[in-house]
Design a protein around this motif. Structure first.
Motif, PDB file in Angstrom:
ATOM      1  N   GLU A 157       0.837  -1.207   0.000  1.00 29.74           N
ATOM      2  CA  GLU A 157       0.000   0.000   0.000  1.00 29.74           C
ATOM      3  C   GLU A 157       0.872   1.258   0.000  1.00 29.74           C
ATOM      4  OE1 GLU A 157      -3.695   1.943  -0.170  1.00 29.74           O
ATOM      5  OE2 GLU A 157      -3.096  -0.134  -0.491  1.00 29.74           O
ATOM      6  N   THR A 326       2.486  10.560  -8.558  1.00 30.93           N
ATOM      7  CA  THR A 326       1.077  10.139  -8.538  1.00 30.93           C
ATOM      8  C   THR A 326       0.188  11.191  -9.195  1.00 30.93           C
ATOM      9  OG1 THR A 326       1.413   8.861  -6.511  1.00 30.93           O
ATOM     10  CG2 THR A 326      -0.851   9.460  -7.053  1.00 30.93           C
ATOM     11  N   GLU A 330      -2.312  10.739 -12.402  1.00 31.22           N
ATOM     12  CA  GLU A 330      -3.756  10.910 -12.243  1.00 31.22           C
ATOM     13  C   GLU A 330      -4.275  12.135 -12.979  1.00 31.22           C
ATOM     14  OE1 GLU A 330      -4.307  10.686  -7.973  1.00 31.22           O
ATOM     15  OE2 GLU A 330      -4.754   8.533  -8.163  1.00 31.22           O
ATOM     16  N   SER A 369       0.737   0.053  -8.305  1.00 24.40           N
ATOM     17  CA  SER A 369      -0.340   0.362  -7.354  1.00 24.40           C
ATOM     18  C   SER A 369      -1.425   1.215  -8.002  1.00 24.40           C
ATOM     19  CB  SER A 369       0.229   1.088  -6.134  1.00 24.40           C
ATOM     20  OG  SER A 369       1.147   0.284  -5.448  1.00 24.40           O
ATOM     21  N   LEU A 370      -1.030   2.164  -8.829  1.00 26.87           N
ATOM     22  CA  LEU A 370      -2.007   3.009  -9.519  1.00 26.87           C
ATOM     23  C   LEU A 370      -2.829   2.200 -10.523  1.00 26.87           C
ATOM     24  CD1 LEU A 370       0.151   6.230 -10.068  1.00 26.87           C
ATOM     25  CD2 LEU A 370      -1.881   6.035  -8.621  1.00 26.87           C
ATOM     26  N   LYS A 372      -3.542  -0.918 -10.254  1.00 24.52           N
ATOM     27  CA  LYS A 372      -4.469  -1.713  -9.455  1.00 24.52           C
ATOM     28  C   LYS A 372      -5.607  -0.851  -8.924  1.00 24.52           C
ATOM     29  CE  LYS A 372      -4.622  -4.877  -5.533  1.00 24.52           C
ATOM     30  NZ  LYS A 372      -3.832  -5.553  -4.465  1.00 24.52           N
ATOM     31  N   LYS A 373      -5.275   0.340  -8.495  1.00 21.27           N
ATOM     32  CA  LYS A 373      -6.281   1.253  -7.942  1.00 21.27           C
ATOM     33  C   LYS A 373      -7.383   1.534  -8.953  1.00 21.27           C
ATOM     34  CE  LYS A 373      -6.716   6.102  -6.497  1.00 21.27           C
ATOM     35  NZ  LYS A 373      -5.972   7.334  -6.168  1.00 21.27           N
ATOM     36  N   TYR A 374      -7.008   1.750 -10.200  1.00 19.97           N
ATOM     37  CA  TYR A 374      -7.993   2.078 -11.232  1.00 19.97           C
ATOM     38  C   TYR A 374      -8.521   0.843 -11.969  1.00 19.97           C
ATOM     39  CZ  TYR A 374      -7.256   7.073 -10.668  1.00 19.97           C
ATOM     40  OH  TYR A 374      -7.224   8.334 -10.166  1.00 19.97           O
ATOM     41  N   SER A 429     -14.070   1.019 -11.134  1.00 19.78           N
ATOM     42  CA  SER A 429     -12.855   1.143 -10.320  1.00 19.78           C
ATOM     43  C   SER A 429     -13.212   1.379  -8.860  1.00 19.78           C
ATOM     44  CB  SER A 429     -11.992   2.301 -10.836  1.00 19.78           C
ATOM     45  OG  SER A 429     -11.516   2.044 -12.135  1.00 19.78           O
ATOM     46  N   TYR A 433     -12.581  -1.154  -5.686  1.00 21.98           N
ATOM     47  CA  TYR A 433     -11.894  -0.684  -4.474  1.00 21.98           C
ATOM     48  C   TYR A 433     -12.734  -0.981  -3.228  1.00 21.98           C
ATOM     49  CZ  TYR A 433      -9.391   2.377  -1.262  1.00 21.98           C
ATOM     50  OH  TYR A 433      -8.682   2.864  -0.193  1.00 21.98           O
ATOM     51  N   LEU A 450     -10.021  10.134  -3.352  1.00 19.12           N
ATOM     52  CA  LEU A 450      -9.119   9.108  -3.858  1.00 19.12           C
ATOM     53  C   LEU A 450      -9.169   9.020  -5.376  1.00 19.12           C
ATOM     54  CD1 LEU A 450      -7.182   6.955  -2.730  1.00 19.12           C
ATOM     55  CD2 LEU A 450      -9.086   5.336  -2.806  1.00 19.12           C
TER      56      LEU A 450
END
Length: 531
Positions: A157, A326, A330, A369-370, A372-374, A429, A433, A450
């Motif tokens: 994380e 980040t 984004e 990680s990004l 996976k986040k989206y 997404s 999450y 987020l």
């Protein structure tokens, strides 16, 4: 089932042997005794299931024997033989653990009926005990899996929320990880086989089982599996003092390599990470163990790579740098991302290879990680992540590493741009999450921050695409998870409440009853037919 006959008259003992076909009934007479004291000594030395004892015996009578057995060997069943004149005395002995009593002379059919009843009782107890052991094993396995998943979360994380982490670690019985002064070391273990790669796939489960057995014998040691590295197991060990670090790590590594080679006939490549302090440094410690492993030679040959990276180089990847990278992704700004990557990975005089490797891996972890986040882990992005990792491991060209990271960022930015302008994609997404973090404190406000979307718009769009508003969806999801956990009778209601995101068991029960028309206890009983 083993039987002991206690009677001061040898002829009566012989007669009891002949009255019943003991083998047919599932019993074996293994011992005899002439008094209670002698019987008690033999029970201590043999695994006796059933004692048939006379009421009146010298030194120690049958009731006293039953009383002592009830205290010292509560699993042993007792049948007392007595005359008619002792009926009231024997009946009182039932309080001392006597299961049955028979009047002398004992009729064969009465004795058969008594031992069959005992046999059924013992079998029922054995079945319940076996089921309890099985349920405990399942509960322990479930807890172990959740512990491993959460440790993986801690090392992957981007930003940890201390209050939530503390609560979750307590729920998962990982309190010793809460000590901020505790020093931790990660150890990466990979198995290799030169001749037959398919063999590795077949041996992955035995590999995991062997590693778990090793961990159970090592106090303060845990393991977890990172799906990104299919042929590896990661160890986490708590270091109590600086003086024991080298010795304890060396012993653990030797034990791992010896055990896996002995039982699985496989080579192991082990990367030893840096010792780090506290939860907030877990991610860096884990990366350092992967970096150590990445310096291993190709091919099937057991190796141990103990890589010591200077502390000032390990921790120069600041939260500010992470935030800038980040934000660039984004906000779909590839130019800003390039500028920051070149600043981090190039243009610094006397930059060590180790420092470069660490920083490049940190950028790669952030990009992964990004993705996976989206929810945009497409095959193209996965391949790009793998190519980046390969180039970082090889370190043939710093330029190639940077170009690969920029290419990966470009793929992610394109997908993020599509997601940001597609209501359906962003909601999927968000939904993914929520499905993953349903046990945490989640609100529309936190999700809107987020995912960089207005909370009112998110609320309206979520309801349109999912068919229910966010709070109803979250409650429904938590209730579904709760019904699954209620099947595990080893878990208390307060444990289940915590595991699905409720801090109060009372409020959890209220919501559950409103949702299903039953309290959690009533629901659990209805599943087992006890309602």
């Amino acid at each position: 089932m083993k039987v002991l006959i206690a009677d001061d008259e040898i002829q009566i003992r012989k007669g009891l042997r002949l009255k019943v076909d003991w083998d047919k009934e599932g019993f074996e007479i293994v011992e005899e005794a002439s008094n209670g004291k002698e019987a008690l000594e033999k029970i201590k030395n043999k695994d006796i299931d059933l004692v048939i004892t006379d009421m009146r015996m010298p030194i120690m009578d049958g009731v006293e024997l039953a009383r002592r057995c009830h205290i010292e060997f509560p699993h042993v069943k007792i049948i007392v033989l007595s005359g008619y004149s002792d009926f009231d005395y024997v009946r009182n002995s039932l309080k001392q653990g006597v299961r049955d009593y028979l009047l002398k002379p004992v009729a064969p059919d009465e004795l058969e009926e008594a031992i069959r009843k005992i046999r059924d009782e013992i079998k029922d107890e054995m079945a319940k005990k076996a089921e309890l052991v099985r349920m405990n094993q399942l509960a322990n396995l479930h807890l172990q899996e959740m512990q491993e998943q959460y440790i993986l979360y801690l090392v992957k994380e981007e930003r940890l929320q201390p209050n939530i982490v503390k609560e979750r670690l307590q729920q998962l019985q990982l309190e010793e990880l809460l000590n901020e002064n505790a020093k931790v070391q990660f150890i990466t273990v990979e198995i290799r086989e030169a001749a037959d790669p398919i063999k590795l796939e077949e041996l992955m489960l035995p590999f995991q089982m062997v590693c778990r057995e090793i961990v159970q014998e090592q106090k303060g040691t845990y393991l977890f599996k990172d799906p990104s590295y299919t042929k590896m197991i990661q160890f986490l060990q708590i270091i109590e003092s600086d003086r024991q670090t080298s010795t304890r790590t060396s012993q653990l590594v030797k034990r791992i390599q010896h055990t896996i080679n002995k039982y699985l006939k496989l080579d192991t490549v082990i990367g030893i990470g840096n010792v780090v302090n506290g939860l907030m440094e877990y991610r860096s410690g884990y990366i350092s163990s992967l970096l150590a492993w990445s310096h291993s030679l190709l091919g099937a040959k057991s190796q141990v790579i103990d890589q010591i990276i200077p502390r000032e180089e390990v921790f120069n990847f600041s939260p500010d740098i992470e935030k800038r990278l980040t934000n660039a992704i984004e906000h779909a700004d590839l130019l800003v991302f390039k500028e920051n990557v070149h600043s981090i990975l190039g243009g610094v005089e006397n930059q060590s290879v180790l420092s470069f490797s660490f920083s490049a891996n940190h950028v790669l972890f952030l990009l992964g990680s990004l993705a996976k986040k989206y929810g945009i882990e497409t095959s193209n992005i996965q391949n790009a992540i793998w190519n980046c990792q390969q180039n970082i491991w090889k370190l043939n060209s710093q330029y190639e590493v940077k170009e690969n990271l920029i290419l990966l960022a470009e793929l992610i930015i394109e997908r993020v741009r599509q997601t940001r302008f597609s209501n359906k994609a962003i909601i999927e997404s968000v939904r993914s999450y929520v499905d993953l973090h349903y046990a945490s404190e989640i609100s529309l406000t936190t999700l809107s921050k987020l995912f960089h979307i207005n909370s009112a718009h998110l609320s309206e769009t979520f309801k349109h695409h999912v068919g229910k508003n966010f709070s109803d969806y979250l409650v429904h999801l938590r209730m579904e998870k709760a019904t699954e956990l209620l099947k595990d009778h080893q878990l208390k209601i307060i444990d289940i409440a915590n595991l699905v995101g409720f801090s109060s068991s009372g409020y959890f029960s209220t919501v559950f009853k409103k949702h299903y028309g039953q309290t959690p206890v009533e629901f659990r009983n209805s599943m087992t037919g006890n309602g």
